[in-house]
Enzyme design. Structure first.
Site, PDB file in Angstrom:
ATOM      1  N   LYS A  45       1.933  -2.536  -6.717  1.00 34.11           N
ATOM      2  CA  LYS A  45       1.570  -2.355  -5.298  1.00 34.11           C
ATOM      3  C   LYS A  45       2.587  -2.961  -4.322  1.00 34.11           C
ATOM      4  O   LYS A  45       2.240  -3.351  -3.207  1.00 34.11           O
ATOM      5  CB  LYS A  45       0.158  -2.907  -4.983  1.00 34.11           C
ATOM      6  CG  LYS A  45      -0.938  -2.481  -5.926  1.00 34.11           C
ATOM      7  CD  LYS A  45      -0.889  -1.056  -6.370  1.00 34.11           C
ATOM      8  CE  LYS A  45      -1.194  -0.020  -5.333  1.00 34.11           C
ATOM      9  NZ  LYS A  45      -1.070   1.361  -5.907  1.00 34.11           N
ATOM     10  N   HIS A 100       7.261  -2.773 -14.245  1.00 35.74           N
ATOM     11  CA  HIS A 100       6.400  -3.823 -13.691  1.00 35.74           C
ATOM     12  C   HIS A 100       6.524  -5.101 -14.533  1.00 35.74           C
ATOM     13  O   HIS A 100       5.812  -6.071 -14.280  1.00 35.74           O
ATOM     14  CB  HIS A 100       4.926  -3.395 -13.739  1.00 35.74           C
ATOM     15  CG  HIS A 100       4.521  -2.362 -12.724  1.00 35.74           C
ATOM     16  ND1 HIS A 100       4.989  -2.322 -11.443  1.00 35.74           N
ATOM     17  CD2 HIS A 100       3.638  -1.331 -12.822  1.00 35.74           C
ATOM     18  CE1 HIS A 100       4.424  -1.317 -10.782  1.00 35.74           C
ATOM     19  NE2 HIS A 100       3.602  -0.696 -11.599  1.00 35.74           N
ATOM     20  N   SER A 130      -3.640  -3.942  -0.936  1.00 37.17           N
ATOM     21  CA  SER A 130      -3.294  -2.634  -1.509  1.00 37.17           C
ATOM     22  C   SER A 130      -3.917  -2.495  -2.902  1.00 37.17           C
ATOM     23  O   SER A 130      -4.490  -1.462  -3.253  1.00 37.17           O
ATOM     24  CB  SER A 130      -1.763  -2.509  -1.575  1.00 37.17           C
ATOM     25  OG  SER A 130      -1.393  -1.292  -2.144  1.00 37.17           O
TER      26      SER A 130
HETATM   27  S1  PPS Z   1       1.898   1.038  -8.105  1.00 36.86           S
HETATM   28  O1  PPS Z   1       0.538   1.644  -8.327  1.00 36.86           O
HETATM   29  O2  PPS Z   1       1.952  -0.338  -8.582  1.00 36.86           O
HETATM   30  O3  PPS Z   1       2.969   1.853  -8.639  1.00 36.86           O
HETATM   31  O4  PPS Z   1       2.005   0.990  -6.492  1.00 36.86           O
HETATM   32  P1  PPS Z   1       3.348   0.833  -5.667  1.00 36.86           P
HETATM   33  O5  PPS Z   1       4.010   2.148  -5.560  1.00 36.86           O
HETATM   34  O6  PPS Z   1       4.147  -0.312  -6.201  1.00 36.86           O
HETATM   35  O7  PPS Z   1       2.816   0.383  -4.238  1.00 36.86           O
HETATM   36  C1  PPS Z   1       2.003   1.222  -3.444  1.00 36.86           C
HETATM   37  C2  PPS Z   1       2.148   0.738  -2.007  1.00 36.86           C
HETATM   38  O8  PPS Z   1       3.452   1.132  -1.518  1.00 36.86           O
HETATM   39  C3  PPS Z   1       3.279   1.873  -0.317  1.00 36.86           C
HETATM   40  N1  PPS Z   1       4.362   2.848  -0.098  1.00 36.86           N
HETATM   41  C4  PPS Z   1       5.076   2.901   1.043  1.00 36.86           C
HETATM   42  N2  PPS Z   1       5.050   2.125   2.145  1.00 36.86           N
HETATM   43  C5  PPS Z   1       5.884   2.447   3.169  1.00 36.86           C
HETATM   44  N3  PPS Z   1       6.718   3.506   3.130  1.00 36.86           N
HETATM   45  C6  PPS Z   1       6.778   4.306   2.041  1.00 36.86           C
HETATM   46  N4  PPS Z   1       7.613   5.349   2.050  1.00 36.86           N
HETATM   47  C7  PPS Z   1       5.935   4.011   0.929  1.00 36.86           C
HETATM   48  N5  PPS Z   1       5.722   4.570  -0.299  1.00 36.86           N
HETATM   49  C8  PPS Z   1       4.755   3.851  -0.896  1.00 36.86           C
HETATM   50  C9  PPS Z   1       1.930   2.550  -0.524  1.00 36.86           C
HETATM   51  O9  PPS Z   1       1.430   3.066   0.689  1.00 36.86           O
HETATM   52  C10 PPS Z   1       1.116   1.389  -1.080  1.00 36.86           C
HETATM   53  O10 PPS Z   1       0.819   0.400  -0.087  1.00 36.86           O
HETATM   54  P2  PPS Z   1      -0.528   0.390   0.787  1.00 36.86           P
HETATM   55  O11 PPS Z   1      -0.498  -0.910   1.551  1.00 36.86           O
HETATM   56  O12 PPS Z   1      -1.692   0.482  -0.150  1.00 36.86           O
HETATM   57  O13 PPS Z   1      -0.432   1.570   1.716  1.00 36.86           O
END
Ligand code: PPS
Length: 284
Positions: A45, A100, A130
């Site tokens: 996340k 991860h 998140s």
């Molecule tokens: S996972 O399931 O562990 O693979 O999740 P991960 O991809 O690491 O994290 C998901 C969060 O990253 C945000 N996200 C972004 N934020 C801003 N800009 C972009 N382009 C973007 N892409 C992914 C996603 O919205 C999740 O955060 P939250 O706070 O839940 O929105």
């Protein structure tokens, strides 16, 4: 699936069985890193899917083919998950891989290769929030319970991939020298073109300003949210229930936080408490 069946323990870490198996973990341990591979290491996340968008574009001069034709889990697979074995032979070099895993679970070939690593950190308060929503939407993860219950689990490391602080500390390893670059999710949110420039310099890519702007556009929250190869819309509802939450949910940050692990953890607890309303049910 009972919650006992949802996780396996691997070197003391809880891993979801939906994406990990004894075979995938053996495959990861025997995986041969190439010198031109790029590994993005991200605690859950904290921006994994974002890096699955960023890296293919940076490594291919802004060419959109990969991000528009291959789902993110196959275009930039996780080292430790089951998809890697299925797609690795089709991946063209330079390959981008995510993980991860903490540092000490890297396979032997990682240590002998020159593969570069980008470690993405995110304010742990936002990671916690998140993750809380993700546990509500993901049918393959245990019910998070109340926010307070989940926060306690998170702070104690009783969550997938363990404690946020342990993860970050493990990658602050002197052996890595200039093979590793640290970047924050917050830096990417604040000024994505600048973050992309920093990453492309680290990876030795000479990208024009026009290409950086193009990549920035395609990696924006809004564009990724509408890219079916990147927004997890293809995942069946039983695994990810989009009626409960979106995967690309808010894509924001609260405020910059010191990357120092102890400071981060204190900030997580304090900020999470700030974001709880009196009834304990209203979060950011
Ligand atoms: S996972 O399931 O562990 O693979 O999740 P991960 O991809 O690491 O994290 C998901 C969060 O990253 C945000 N996200 C972004 N934020 C801003 N800009 C972009 N382009 C973007 N892409 C992914 C996603 O919205 C999740 O955060 P939250 O706070 O839940 O929105």
């Amino acid at each position: 699936m009972s919650s006992d069946e949802m996780y396996m323990l691997y070197h003391g870490l809880m891993l979801p069985t939906a994406a990990h198996s004894l075979e995938s973990l053996k495959f990861a341990q025997e995986f041969t890193f190439k010198d031109d591979d790029v590994l993005a290491v991200v605690y859950p996340k904290s921006g994994t899917a974002w890096m699955q968008e960023v890296l293919p574009l940076l490594l291919n001069g802004g060419d959109l083919t990969l991000i528009q034709t291959i789902p993110n889990w196959d275009r930039v697979p996780w080292l430790e998950e089951t998809r890697l074995e299925l797609v690795v032979d089709k991946m063209a070099s330079p390959r981008a891989i995510v993980s991860h895993f903490p540092y000490h679970l890297m396979p032997p070939s990682f240590h002998t290769s020159k593969a570069k690593v980008i470690y993405v950190m995110r304010n742990p308060k936002d990671v916690l929030v998140s993750s809380f929503y993700f546990h509500q939407m993901a049918g393959f993860l245990s019910d998070p319970g109340t926010f307070d219950e989940f926060m306690n689990k998170f702070l104690e490391g009783r969550v997938m991939l363990g404690k946020w602080t342990d993860h970050l500390k493990s990658w602050k390893h002197s052996e890595l020298g200039d093979r590793i670059m640290f970047i924050t999710y917050e830096e990417m949110v604040q000024d994505l073109p600048a973050a992309l420039r920093r990453m492309s310099d680290f990876l030795g890519r000479d990208l024009s300003e026009e290409t950086i702007q193009k990549i920035s556009h395609h990696c924006s929250f809004k564009t990724m949210k509408s890219n079916s190869m990147s927004n997890f819309s293809m995942v069946p509802k039983a695994y990810l229930d989009k009626d409960k939450s979106a995967f690309l949910r808010k894509g924001k940050h609260d405020k910059p936080v010191s990357p120092h692990p102890e400071n981060g953890l204190t900030a997580a607890a304090a900020a999470a408490a700030r974001h709880r309303s009196k009834d304990g049910h209203h979060y950011q």
